[in-house]
Design an enzyme around this catalytic site. Structure first.
Site, PDB file in Angstrom:
ATOM      1  N   LEU A 135      -0.486  10.540  -2.645  1.00 61.66           N
ATOM      2  CA  LEU A 135       0.886  10.054  -2.619  1.00 61.66           C
ATOM      3  C   LEU A 135       0.879   8.711  -3.339  1.00 61.66           C
ATOM      4  CD1 LEU A 135       2.005  10.748   1.082  1.00 61.66           C
ATOM      5  CD2 LEU A 135       2.528  12.101  -0.956  1.00 61.66           C
ATOM      6  N   ASP A 136       1.853   8.482  -4.223  1.00 61.68           N
ATOM      7  CA  ASP A 136       1.845   7.221  -4.949  1.00 61.68           C
ATOM      8  C   ASP A 136       2.166   6.062  -4.011  1.00 61.68           C
ATOM      9  OD1 ASP A 136       4.742   6.446  -5.049  1.00 61.68           O
ATOM     10  OD2 ASP A 136       4.937   8.313  -6.167  1.00 61.68           O
ATOM     11  N   LYS A 137       1.975   4.875  -4.505  1.00 63.63           N
ATOM     12  CA  LYS A 137       2.069   3.662  -3.695  1.00 63.63           C
ATOM     13  C   LYS A 137       3.410   3.536  -2.989  1.00 63.63           C
ATOM     14  CE  LYS A 137       0.908  -1.273  -4.136  1.00 63.63           C
ATOM     15  NZ  LYS A 137       0.471  -2.316  -5.095  1.00 63.63           N
ATOM     16  N   GLN A 138       4.473   3.992  -3.633  1.00 61.58           N
ATOM     17  CA  GLN A 138       5.819   3.848  -3.077  1.00 61.58           C
ATOM     18  C   GLN A 138       6.329   5.121  -2.412  1.00 61.58           C
ATOM     19  OE1 GLN A 138       7.087   0.914  -2.734  1.00 61.58           O
ATOM     20  NE2 GLN A 138       5.297   0.098  -3.804  1.00 61.58           N
ATOM     21  N   THR A 139       5.420   6.028  -2.069  1.00 60.07           N
ATOM     22  CA  THR A 139       5.781   7.233  -1.316  1.00 60.07           C
ATOM     23  C   THR A 139       5.103   7.181   0.044  1.00 60.07           C
ATOM     24  OG1 THR A 139       6.019   8.554  -3.325  1.00 60.07           O
ATOM     25  CG2 THR A 139       5.706   9.758  -1.274  1.00 60.07           C
TER      26      THR A 139
END
Length: 243
Positions: A111-115
Site C-alpha cells: 500500500l502506498d504511503k498515503q493509503t
C-alpha cells in the site's frame, strides 16, 4: 506429516533472539524454559509444534510464533511498505527482533504511503505468491474519496476491462465500482499494479484524495484493529483470503 525439529539455538537465532553465543549464555542462566524446565543445553533438538509458544518462554516471555506467521495490520497513513526506505516503515510497529527473522517477514503486496487499511505480512513465501498471483484473482476492495463528483460513466469504463493506464499497453482486468456518494466509491480490483486505483480514477478525469483498503479476498479488516494495530491471523482468516 512428520513434525519438524530444530536445535534450540538455531531456532531462536532464526527468530531474531540473538546470535548462537548470546542464546547459549541465556540458556546457562535459566532464560530459556520449555514445559517448566530450564533448557540449559541449547544444542538440544526440539519439536517445532504449533503449540510451542504456549509451552516455551524466552527471557520470561512466551516464545514468538515460529516460521509460517501471517499478520494483519491496519496500516496508518504515512508509513511505507519497505525494509530500507527513510521515514516510518510498517515494520516499525513489530518487535525489533522480528526484523532479524529468517525467513524475513514481508508485506503481501504493498500500500502506498498515503493509503491506509488492511495490509497482510508473512514469512511464508508460498502464501505470499498465492495471494498476489494474477492467476488467483484475489480481490482487493478499496474505499476511495474523490476530489470531484463522479460523472456516472466510471462504473461501465472499469467493468469493461479495456482501460489502459498511462505508460502501459496492457488493458486492466474488469473492476467493479460501487458508488457510495457523489465523491465516494468502493472499488474492487483483482490486480496489483503500481498505484493502480489512483491511476484508474485519474484516467477518467478524477483525483483520489483518500484511499483505504477494506478487504483482501474474503478477509475484511477487523473492526477491533485501530490504525497501527496488528495481530496474528487465525487459520480461518487465512483461509478466508481465498474464499
Amino acid at each position: 506429516m512428520k513434525t519438524p525439529t530444530a536445535r534450540v539455538d538455531k531456532l531462536l537465532g532464526s527468530m531474531g533472539y540473538g546470535s548462537r553465543s548470546e542464546i547459549a549464555r541465556l540458556g546457562k542462566v535459566g532464560g530459556i524454559v520449555l514445559d517448566g524446565v530450564d533448557l540449559t543445553d541449547v544444542s538440544k533438538r526440539i519439536a517445532v509444534t504449533p503449540d510451542l509458544p504456549s509451552r516455551m518462554q524466552v527471557d520470561g516471555r512466551p516464545l514468538d510464533p515460529p516460521a509460517g506467521v501471517v499478520l494483519i495490520l491496519n496500516k496508518p497513513l504515512g508509513m511505507t511498505c519497505s525494509h530500507k526506505e527513510d521515514g516510518d516503515l510498517v515494520y516499525d510497529v513489530l518487535p525489533d527482533r522480528w526484523r532479524r527473522r529468517d525467513p524475513a517477514i514481508s508485506t503481501i503486496g504493498r500500500l502506498d504511503k498515503q493509503t491506509s487499511g488492511l495490509l497482510l505480512l508473512t514469512d511464508d513465501g508460498d502464501l505470499l505468491h498465492r495471494v498476489i498471483s494474477p492467476k488467483r484473482h484475489v480481490a482487493k476492495v478499496y474505499h476511495a474519496t474523490l476530489a470531484r463528483p463522479l460523472a456516472g460513466t466510471e462504473g461501465d469504463v472499469f467493468a469493461a476491462g479495456g482501460l489502459v493506464l498511462e505508460g502501459e499497453d496492457k488493458p486492466l482486468a474488469p473492476a467493479e465500482l460501487e458508488v457510495l456518494s457523489p465523491t465516494e466509491a468502493r472499488l474492487t480490483v483483482t490486480e496489483g499494479r503500481y498505484h493502480m486505483v489512483r491511476r484508474m480514477f485519474a484516467a477518467v478525469g478524477n483525483h483520489v484524495e483518500a484511499l483505504h483498503r477494506e478487504r483482501v479476498g474474503g478477509l475484511v479488516l477487523p473492526a477491533d484493529l485501530g490504525p497501527g494495530d496488528w495481530r496474528l491471523a487465525t487459520g480461518a482468516e487465512v483461509e478466508a483470503i481465498f474464499a
